[in-house]
Design an enzyme around this catalytic site. Structure first.
Site, PDB file in Angstrom:
ATOM      1  N   GLY A  46       0.799  -1.228   0.000  1.00  0.00           N
ATOM      2  CA  GLY A  46       0.000   0.000   0.000  1.00  0.00           C
ATOM      3  C   GLY A  46       0.824   1.266   0.000  1.00  0.00           C
ATOM      4  N   LYS A  57      10.676   7.674   5.758  1.00  0.00           N
ATOM      5  CA  LYS A  57      11.554   7.503   6.926  1.00  0.00           C
ATOM      6  C   LYS A  57      12.983   7.166   6.504  1.00  0.00           C
ATOM      7  CE  LYS A  57       8.472   8.841   8.418  1.00  0.00           C
ATOM      8  NZ  LYS A  57       7.069   9.107   8.043  1.00  0.00           N
ATOM      9  N   VAL A 244      -2.439  29.924  -0.328  1.00  0.00           N
ATOM     10  CA  VAL A 244      -1.978  30.031  -1.720  1.00  0.00           C
ATOM     11  C   VAL A 244      -3.231  30.235  -2.557  1.00  0.00           C
ATOM     12  CG1 VAL A 244      -0.995  28.710  -3.621  1.00  0.00           C
ATOM     13  CG2 VAL A 244       0.065  28.622  -1.363  1.00  0.00           C
ATOM     14  N   ALA A 326      -0.758   4.143   9.788  1.00  0.00           N
ATOM     15  CA  ALA A 326      -0.583   2.750   9.398  1.00  0.00           C
ATOM     16  C   ALA A 326      -0.873   1.780  10.542  1.00  0.00           C
ATOM     17  CB  ALA A 326       0.845   2.555   8.896  1.00  0.00           C
ATOM     18  N   HIS A 450      19.325   3.764  33.333  1.00  0.00           N
ATOM     19  CA  HIS A 450      20.032   5.046  33.414  1.00  0.00           C
ATOM     20  C   HIS A 450      21.374   4.942  32.691  1.00  0.00           C
ATOM     21  CE1 HIS A 450      21.429   8.825  35.079  1.00  0.00           C
ATOM     22  NE2 HIS A 450      22.569   8.230  35.389  1.00  0.00           N
TER      23      HIS A 450
HETATM   24  P1  FAD Z   1      -3.198   2.189   1.981  1.00  0.00           P
HETATM   25  O1  FAD Z   1      -1.863   2.006   2.504  1.00  0.00           O
HETATM   26  O2  FAD Z   1      -3.543   3.463   1.292  1.00  0.00           O
HETATM   27  O3  FAD Z   1      -3.470   0.981   0.989  1.00  0.00           O
HETATM   28  C1  FAD Z   1      -4.626   0.918   0.229  1.00  0.00           C
HETATM   29  C2  FAD Z   1      -4.385  -0.039  -0.918  1.00  0.00           C
HETATM   30  O4  FAD Z   1      -5.635  -0.237  -1.584  1.00  0.00           O
HETATM   31  C3  FAD Z   1      -3.416   0.518  -1.969  1.00  0.00           C
HETATM   32  O5  FAD Z   1      -2.410  -0.427  -2.216  1.00  0.00           O
HETATM   33  C4  FAD Z   1      -4.291   0.719  -3.213  1.00  0.00           C
HETATM   34  O6  FAD Z   1      -3.598   0.405  -4.401  1.00  0.00           O
HETATM   35  C5  FAD Z   1      -5.419  -0.280  -2.972  1.00  0.00           C
HETATM   36  N1  FAD Z   1      -6.689   0.060  -3.611  1.00  0.00           N
HETATM   37  C6  FAD Z   1      -7.367   1.233  -3.559  1.00  0.00           C
HETATM   38  N2  FAD Z   1      -8.521   1.133  -4.241  1.00  0.00           N
HETATM   39  C7  FAD Z   1      -8.579  -0.138  -4.726  1.00  0.00           C
HETATM   40  C8  FAD Z   1      -9.527  -0.836  -5.499  1.00  0.00           C
HETATM   41  N3  FAD Z   1     -10.676  -0.285  -5.907  1.00  0.00           N
HETATM   42  N4  FAD Z   1      -9.258  -2.115  -5.840  1.00  0.00           N
HETATM   43  C9  FAD Z   1      -8.109  -2.716  -5.422  1.00  0.00           C
HETATM   44  N5  FAD Z   1      -7.185  -2.098  -4.683  1.00  0.00           N
HETATM   45  C10 FAD Z   1      -7.420  -0.817  -4.335  1.00  0.00           C
HETATM   46  N6  FAD Z   1       1.492   6.588   8.740  1.00  0.00           N
HETATM   47  C11 FAD Z   1       2.165   6.193   9.832  1.00  0.00           C
HETATM   48  O7  FAD Z   1       1.589   5.558  10.707  1.00  0.00           O
HETATM   49  N7  FAD Z   1       3.493   6.497   9.987  1.00  0.00           N
HETATM   50  C12 FAD Z   1       4.178   7.200   9.057  1.00  0.00           C
HETATM   51  O8  FAD Z   1       5.372   7.442   9.226  1.00  0.00           O
HETATM   52  C13 FAD Z   1       3.494   7.615   7.889  1.00  0.00           C
HETATM   53  N8  FAD Z   1       4.134   8.308   6.943  1.00  0.00           N
HETATM   54  C14 FAD Z   1       3.475   8.648   5.801  1.00  0.00           C
HETATM   55  C15 FAD Z   1       4.151   9.364   4.835  1.00  0.00           C
HETATM   56  C16 FAD Z   1       3.510   9.744   3.671  1.00  0.00           C
HETATM   57  C17 FAD Z   1       4.257  10.511   2.612  1.00  0.00           C
HETATM   58  C18 FAD Z   1       2.141   9.380   3.472  1.00  0.00           C
HETATM   59  C19 FAD Z   1       1.433   9.757   2.200  1.00  0.00           C
HETATM   60  C20 FAD Z   1       1.446   8.686   4.439  1.00  0.00           C
HETATM   61  C21 FAD Z   1       2.106   8.322   5.618  1.00  0.00           C
HETATM   62  N9  FAD Z   1       1.451   7.630   6.634  1.00  0.00           N
HETATM   63  C22 FAD Z   1       2.121   7.270   7.762  1.00  0.00           C
HETATM   64  C23 FAD Z   1       0.034   7.241   6.519  1.00  0.00           C
HETATM   65  C24 FAD Z   1      -0.061   5.757   6.099  1.00  0.00           C
HETATM   66  O9  FAD Z   1       0.619   5.586   4.879  1.00  0.00           O
HETATM   67  C25 FAD Z   1      -1.510   5.352   5.953  1.00  0.00           C
HETATM   68  O10 FAD Z   1      -2.202   5.621   7.155  1.00  0.00           O
HETATM   69  C26 FAD Z   1      -1.629   3.875   5.660  1.00  0.00           C
HETATM   70  O11 FAD Z   1      -0.948   3.528   4.482  1.00  0.00           O
HETATM   71  C27 FAD Z   1      -3.091   3.474   5.514  1.00  0.00           C
HETATM   72  O12 FAD Z   1      -3.164   2.104   5.309  1.00  0.00           O
HETATM   73  P2  FAD Z   1      -4.422   1.460   4.555  1.00  0.00           P
HETATM   74  O13 FAD Z   1      -4.177  -0.016   4.564  1.00  0.00           O
HETATM   75  O14 FAD Z   1      -5.667   1.992   5.098  1.00  0.00           O
HETATM   76  O15 FAD Z   1      -4.355   1.994   3.051  1.00  0.00           O
HETATM   77  P1  NAD Z   2      -2.108  17.037   7.564  1.00  0.00           P
HETATM   78  O1  NAD Z   2      -3.564  17.036   7.834  1.00  0.00           O
HETATM   79  O2  NAD Z   2      -1.191  16.463   8.539  1.00  0.00           O
HETATM   80  O3  NAD Z   2      -1.621  18.517   7.299  1.00  0.00           O
HETATM   81  C1  NAD Z   2      -2.175  19.321   6.303  1.00  0.00           C
HETATM   82  C2  NAD Z   2      -1.863  20.753   6.663  1.00  0.00           C
HETATM   83  O4  NAD Z   2      -2.183  21.564   5.549  1.00  0.00           O
HETATM   84  C3  NAD Z   2      -2.681  21.266   7.844  1.00  0.00           C
HETATM   85  O5  NAD Z   2      -1.809  21.906   8.741  1.00  0.00           O
HETATM   86  C4  NAD Z   2      -3.665  22.231   7.208  1.00  0.00           C
HETATM   87  O6  NAD Z   2      -4.041  23.291   8.061  1.00  0.00           O
HETATM   88  C5  NAD Z   2      -2.854  22.718   6.029  1.00  0.00           C
HETATM   89  N1  NAD Z   2      -3.646  23.212   4.900  1.00  0.00           N
HETATM   90  C6  NAD Z   2      -4.800  22.703   4.412  1.00  0.00           C
HETATM   91  N2  NAD Z   2      -5.202  23.427   3.335  1.00  0.00           N
HETATM   92  C7  NAD Z   2      -4.276  24.396   3.146  1.00  0.00           C
HETATM   93  C8  NAD Z   2      -4.129  25.443   2.212  1.00  0.00           C
HETATM   94  N3  NAD Z   2      -5.025  25.621   1.249  1.00  0.00           N
HETATM   95  N4  NAD Z   2      -3.056  26.255   2.329  1.00  0.00           N
HETATM   96  C9  NAD Z   2      -2.134  26.079   3.328  1.00  0.00           C
HETATM   97  N5  NAD Z   2      -2.229  25.096   4.240  1.00  0.00           N
HETATM   98  C10 NAD Z   2      -3.280  24.258   4.151  1.00  0.00           C
HETATM   99  O7  NAD Z   2      -1.976  16.332   6.129  1.00  0.00           O
HETATM  100  P2  NAD Z   2      -0.701  15.815   5.349  1.00  0.00           P
HETATM  101  O8  NAD Z   2       0.525  16.438   5.866  1.00  0.00           O
HETATM  102  O9  NAD Z   2      -1.055  15.963   3.908  1.00  0.00           O
HETATM  103  O10 NAD Z   2      -0.716  14.294   5.722  1.00  0.00           O
HETATM  104  C11 NAD Z   2      -1.888  13.501   5.470  1.00  0.00           C
HETATM  105  C12 NAD Z   2      -2.038  12.435   6.505  1.00  0.00           C
HETATM  106  O11 NAD Z   2      -1.105  11.404   6.271  1.00  0.00           O
HETATM  107  C13 NAD Z   2      -1.750  12.897   7.928  1.00  0.00           C
HETATM  108  O12 NAD Z   2      -2.866  13.511   8.515  1.00  0.00           O
HETATM  109  C14 NAD Z   2      -1.403  11.613   8.607  1.00  0.00           C
HETATM  110  O13 NAD Z   2      -2.597  10.970   8.962  1.00  0.00           O
HETATM  111  C15 NAD Z   2      -0.704  10.834   7.504  1.00  0.00           C
HETATM  112  N6  NAD Z   2       0.776  10.950   7.646  1.00  0.00           N
HETATM  113  C16 NAD Z   2       1.341  10.482   8.790  1.00  0.00           C
HETATM  114  C17 NAD Z   2       2.711  10.578   8.952  1.00  0.00           C
HETATM  115  C18 NAD Z   2       3.310  10.044  10.217  1.00  0.00           C
HETATM  116  O14 NAD Z   2       2.649   9.286  10.910  1.00  0.00           O
HETATM  117  N7  NAD Z   2       4.538  10.408  10.554  1.00  0.00           N
HETATM  118  C19 NAD Z   2       3.500  11.152   7.983  1.00  0.00           C
HETATM  119  C20 NAD Z   2       2.891  11.617   6.833  1.00  0.00           C
HETATM  120  C21 NAD Z   2       1.515  11.508   6.675  1.00  0.00           C
END
Ligand code: FAD
Ligand code: NAD
Length: 484
Positions: A46, A57, A244, A326, A450
């Site tokens: 995913g 990371k 923006v 996740a 510690h």
């Molecule tokens: P996803 O991981 O989104 O997986 C969904 C899957 O469903 C995908 O593989 C997609 O291809 C598939 N799919 C969708 N629609 C269909 C369909 N119709 N048919 C078949 N397959 C389909 N979370 C953390 O906890 N720690 C982090 O450090 C972190 N860092 C992140 C960094 C970034 C840049 C981003 C974008 C997200 C991050 N997240 C992090 C959030 C985390 O990635 C998501 O919360 C997590 O992946 C959600 O898991 P999920 O299984 O719900 O869905």
């Molecule tokens: P976010 O919700 O964390 O942050 C979005 C930010 O954009 C907010 O501060 C919001 O006020 C701001 N914003 C919204 N519209 C705007 C606009 N028009 N102009 C300027 N600022 C605006 O969302 P994200 O950073 O896109 O991440 C999405 C989600 O993915 C997170 O909420 C989190 O659940 C997950 N994620 C988790 C991790 C992690 O666990 N370390 C890392 C990356 C992403």
């Protein structure tokens, strides 16, 4: 029936092989349920594995190494400026993802989970149509139960008409095509600050624009403050209360118009990363052909057992609501599989940890002071500054903070927040403590090694209890005076 069409009958189909879907499949297989896992991508894992948690990371680790090397001049060790081989960094990041993908594919195979590559669409509450990316040959899966784990996608900037290749989302930013001289990050949330940190360490002059009055809205301000101090030095600028309103491609880059307090300015950037949140993947998958209900933000409505309003369909992970993390998806996947197997399982967790992997990291779990205030829940809190932690000082990291939030009547631990290096690792103790119903006394009588940063959790609890004892003593003294 269309010629060449095949209908497969299964006990359980899971749509989406992310950190929600594939652990659900593994747990179901363990419990003896024959299941099929469908994903549009041939590689399971995913968003998290391929374009989210893991690649980000890996790059943040590289960024931390660069920062640590620079900071070591503070104690007399000076390194030359780093030479960055971006191609090697990119392939190393990819190799981490590839290794993990291989591992998951192997586990699914050895558990007997069948992986189907295709796009699933619900035809009704018992049937899925599978569209294959290539020849679009339809296929059907008839199921007894389904788990929807389709995750989320990046939210678009409202009203943005520009479609330039210089505009990045988190997926293209993680591809690390180049290191832009001037990078604008729209959104001061998780992604904006994590990827802004990466690009800044690699050499970009990063500007962050956030529409609210603070970075990481929703996180307690005392936890965010040390990060802001650090980012003010690291980033070129941080624009708050700013939106923006237009992005136009020019020969020399992207001209971005900002609006703040009614005033409008325009600046030029080499690239712009949009990171303004994520939205559930609940559209165009045929949910209207089922009884599954979605809320106003299109999150699928579920109960504690991850059941949707359609009795044959469960939902987990990002598609089912906040927080989109996740580890929440994984826990829900296991709960859904267990409920389908007839076990008395429920997503009744008290604390879901959250970690922002910036430098310093911010981690929290349980209740925050902000939520407690908004919900008018009476809590008390106490902080332990890392400037008093021997381990933090030996690491040259005195600006961190550990905070405990507790019930002042029972001393039950309700929440913990930590800012500092490795806060994401430290928070696990707090999650366990809250799940086990621990009190401040429990944290204090537990021996912490510690010198470690883990002692700061015990120290914050000690500070809290000492203050409570002083308050109780002075209250007693007051009532004794009144009585006499
Ligand atoms: P996803 O991981 O989104 O997986 C969904 C899957 O469903 C995908 O593989 C997609 O291809 C598939 N799919 C969708 N629609 C269909 C369909 N119709 N048919 C078949 N397959 C389909 N979370 C953390 O906890 N720690 C982090 O450090 C972190 N860092 C992140 C960094 C970034 C840049 C981003 C974008 C997200 C991050 N997240 C992090 C959030 C985390 O990635 C998501 O919360 C997590 O992946 C959600 O898991 P999920 O299984 O719900 O869905
Ligand atoms: P976010 O919700 O964390 O942050 C979005 C930010 O954009 C907010 O501060 C919001 O006020 C701001 N914003 C919204 N519209 C705007 C606009 N028009 N102009 C300027 N600022 C605006 O969302 P994200 O950073 O896109 O991440 C999405 C989600 O993915 C997170 O909420 C989190 O659940 C997950 N994620 C988790 C991790 C992690 O666990 N370390 C890392 C990356 C992403």
């Amino acid at each position: 029936m269309v010629i060449g069409e095949m209908t497969q009958e299964v006990d359980l189909v899971i749509v989406g092989a992310g950190p929600g879907g594939y652990p659900a499949a593994l747990r179901a297989a363990e419990l003896g349920i024959k299941c099929v896992l469908v994903d549009t991508s041939p590689a399971p894992g995913g968003v998290c594995l391929h374009v989210g948690c893991i690649p980000s990371k890996a790059l943040l680790h590289a960024s931390e190494v660069i920062e640590s090397a620079a900071a070591s001049s503070n104690f007399g060790i000076k390194f030359a400026a780093p030479e960055i081989d971006i191609n090697k960094l990119r392939s190393w990041k990819q190799s981490v993802t590839d290794k993990l993908t291989q591992g998951i594919t192997g586990m699914l195979k050895s558990s007997g989970v069948e992986l189907v590559h295709g796009r699933a669409i619900f035809e009704d509450s018992r049937n899925l149509r599978i569209e294959y990316g290539g020849d679009k040959q339809p296929n059907r899966i008839k199921f007894k139960n389904a788990i929807l784990a389709t995750g989320s996608s990046q939210t678009r900037l409202p009203g943005l008409a520009c479609a330039s290749p210089l505009l990045l989302d988190s997926t293209s930013a993680l591809q690390l095509e180049d290191v832009p001289g001037k990078l604008l990050v729209v959104g001061g949330g998780y992604i904006g600050l994590e990827l802004g940190t990466v690009y800044s360490s690699l050499g970009s002059a990063v500007t962050v624009v956030e529409m609210t009055d603070g970075l990481l809205p929703g996180v307690d301000r005392d936890l965010v403050r040390p990060l802001i101090t650090h980012l003010q030095q690291k980033f070129k600028s941080i624009l708050l209360n700013t939106r923006v309103t237009a992005i136009v491609e020019r020969a020399s880059g992207l001209a971005v118009t900002f609006t703040c307090n009614g005033e409008t300015t325009t600046s030029l950037f080499d690239k712009v990363l949009i990171a303004v949140g994520r939205s559930p993947n609940s559209s165009n998958i045929g949910l209207e052909n089922t009884q599954v209900a979605v809320d106003q933000q299109r999150f699928v409505t579920i109960d504690q057992q991850c059941r949707t309003t359609d009795r044959h369909i469960f939902a987990i992970g990002d598609v089912s609501g906040q927080p989109m993390l996740a580890h929440r998806a994984t826990r829900q996947g296991i709960v859904a599989a267990e409920v389908i197997a007839g076990l008395p399982s429920a997503f009744d967790n008290r604390a879901i940890p959250a970690v922002v992997f910036t430098q310093p990291e911010i981690a929290w779990c349980g209740i925050t002071e902000g939520v407690a205030k908004a919900a008018e829940i009476t809590v008390a809190s106490a902080r332990f500054p890392w400037s008093a932690s021997p381990r933090a000082l030996t690491l040259g990291e005195p600006s961190g903070l550990t905070k405990v939030i507790f019930n002042p009547d029972t001393t039950a631990l309700l929440g913990v927040g930590i800012t500092g290096p490795r806060a994401g690792e430290l928070i696990a103790e707090a999650v366990l403590a809250i799940e086990m119903g621990a009190t401040l006394e429990d944290l204090i009588v537990t021996i912490h090694p510690h010198p470690t940063l883990s002692e700061t959790v015990m120290e914050a609890a000690t500070a809290a209890l000492r203050r409570l004892e002083r308050q109780r003593k002075s209250q007693k003294a007051c009532s004794a005076q009144i009585d006499s």
